[in-house]
Design a protein around this motif. Structure first.
Motif, PDB file in Angstrom:
ATOM      1  N   MET A 177       0.827  -1.205   0.000  1.00  0.00           N
ATOM      2  CA  MET A 177       0.000   0.000   0.000  1.00  0.00           C
ATOM      3  C   MET A 177       0.864   1.259   0.000  1.00  0.00           C
ATOM      4  O   MET A 177       0.487   2.276  -0.591  1.00  0.00           O
ATOM      5  CB  MET A 177      -0.945   0.001   1.200  1.00  0.00           C
ATOM      6  CG  MET A 177      -2.010  -1.089   1.156  1.00  0.00           C
ATOM      7  SD  MET A 177      -2.884  -1.211  -0.421  1.00  0.00           S
ATOM      8  CE  MET A 177      -3.566   0.440  -0.562  1.00  0.00           C
ATOM      9  N   ASP A 178       2.020   1.207   0.648  1.00  0.00           N
ATOM     10  CA  ASP A 178       2.939   2.347   0.618  1.00  0.00           C
ATOM     11  C   ASP A 178       3.400   2.626  -0.815  1.00  0.00           C
ATOM     12  O   ASP A 178       3.497   3.781  -1.241  1.00  0.00           O
ATOM     13  CB  ASP A 178       4.157   2.078   1.510  1.00  0.00           C
ATOM     14  CG  ASP A 178       3.841   2.218   2.996  1.00  0.00           C
ATOM     15  OD1 ASP A 178       2.809   2.839   3.320  1.00  0.00           O
ATOM     16  OD2 ASP A 178       4.618   1.701   3.805  1.00  0.00           O
ATOM     17  N   SER A 181       0.564   4.143  -2.755  1.00  0.00           N
ATOM     18  CA  SER A 181       0.389   5.538  -2.351  1.00  0.00           C
ATOM     19  C   SER A 181       1.395   6.444  -3.050  1.00  0.00           C
ATOM     20  O   SER A 181       1.062   7.550  -3.487  1.00  0.00           O
ATOM     21  CB  SER A 181       0.532   5.678  -0.829  1.00  0.00           C
ATOM     22  OG  SER A 181      -0.528   5.035  -0.163  1.00  0.00           O
ATOM     23  N   MET A 203      -6.009   3.894   5.476  1.00  0.00           N
ATOM     24  CA  MET A 203      -5.550   4.768   4.392  1.00  0.00           C
ATOM     25  C   MET A 203      -6.319   6.090   4.333  1.00  0.00           C
ATOM     26  O   MET A 203      -5.810   7.096   3.858  1.00  0.00           O
ATOM     27  CB  MET A 203      -5.688   4.041   3.053  1.00  0.00           C
ATOM     28  CG  MET A 203      -4.741   2.863   2.890  1.00  0.00           C
ATOM     29  SD  MET A 203      -3.053   3.368   2.529  1.00  0.00           S
ATOM     30  CE  MET A 203      -3.215   3.935   0.840  1.00  0.00           C
ATOM     31  N   LYS A 205      -8.752   7.106   2.368  1.00  0.00           N
ATOM     32  CA  LYS A 205      -8.961   7.590   1.007  1.00  0.00           C
ATOM     33  C   LYS A 205     -10.456   7.547   0.688  1.00  0.00           C
ATOM     34  O   LYS A 205     -11.272   7.093   1.492  1.00  0.00           O
ATOM     35  CB  LYS A 205      -8.192   6.705   0.014  1.00  0.00           C
ATOM     36  CG  LYS A 205      -6.698   6.642   0.237  1.00  0.00           C
ATOM     37  CD  LYS A 205      -6.030   7.961  -0.092  1.00  0.00           C
ATOM     38  CE  LYS A 205      -4.511   7.831  -0.027  1.00  0.00           C
ATOM     39  NZ  LYS A 205      -3.832   9.112  -0.342  1.00  0.00           N
TER      40      LYS A 205
END
Length: 228
Positions: A177-178, A181, A203, A205
């Motif tokens: 996920m990093d 992103s 997150m 979002k």
């Protein structure tokens, strides 16, 4: 970047997958697509990939009305999109470098271009030292990093991630996920379908929730909101 306008999809077995859907996603947005199994998420993604067409309405991506694309135009449209799958879909006989380079070779990129772009994206996903390894020599997280590198090596304007952390442990999922992103911050639009409540909630979002073919929720900095 993405506009679903009054989109309805009814499959041949009279199953209503999407009903009068209206969704707008801006360039550079990171959007989670959530909802129970069978809610319509897969149909939503298939429409973005021009794998299925709406029964009614229009799907517009980067200014192109997908309902009007000819069969010959579809491969060229798909070159603008990166896709990351849950099961990685790497070519087992090719090493890391060549798995990523494959996405460039199929569109006729020069070897000079390949030698420039592939190391750059491998560095971005932290796999520079694994370029000669085969998929069987990698962990699940490393294989997904290769999949991401392959998906972004063409600098797509849209990245579709379909359950990209589904086969990964929590720590590795956060690492993935990093990376996503970072890709989003660079300007790529990301639509990620997932059942991973913890990831969605952490997150913060935009969350588009689909239930029974309609938009149940559309929230900035939303939460998952469904039982898995």
């Amino acid at each position: 970047m993405i506009d679903f306008k009054n989109v309805t999809k009814v499959y041949n077995n009279n199953v209503l997958a999407l009903s009068n859907l209206n969704v707008h996603i801006d360039q550079g947005e990171f959007v989670f697509l959530v909802g129970p199994s069978g809610a319509g998420k897969s149909t939503f993604i298939k429409m973005l990939l021009k794998e299925v067409d709406p029964t009614a309405g229009s799907v517009i991506v980067a200014g192109s009305d997908l309902t009007k694309l000819t069969r010959k135009e579809v491969p060229y449209y798909r070159r603008k999109i990166g896709v990351v799958f849950q099961d990685f879909r790497l070519i087992q006989s090719l090493n890391v470098f060549d798995n990523v380079a494959f996405a460039l070779r199929v569109i006729g990129s020069s070897e000079k271009d390949i030698q420039k772009k592939v190391p750059a994206v491998l560095s971005m996903v932290g796999l520079s030292k694994k370029r000669d390894a085969l998929p069987t020599e990698l962990s699940g997280g490393e294989q997904q990093r290769v999949s991401i590198a392959r998906a972004i090596v063409n600098s797509p304007s849209l990245l579709i991630a379909d359950e990209p952390t589904g086969n990964l442990d929590p720590e590795t999922s956060l690492e993935i996920m990093d990376i996503l992103s970072d890709i989003s911050r660079a300007g790529t639009t990301i639509v990620m379908a997932t059942h991973a409540r913890d990831i969605v909630d952490s997150m913060k979002k935009r969350v588009i929730a689909i239930e029974k073919g309609v938009i149940a929720r559309d929230e900035e900095r939303g939460k998952y909101g469904y039982e898995i």
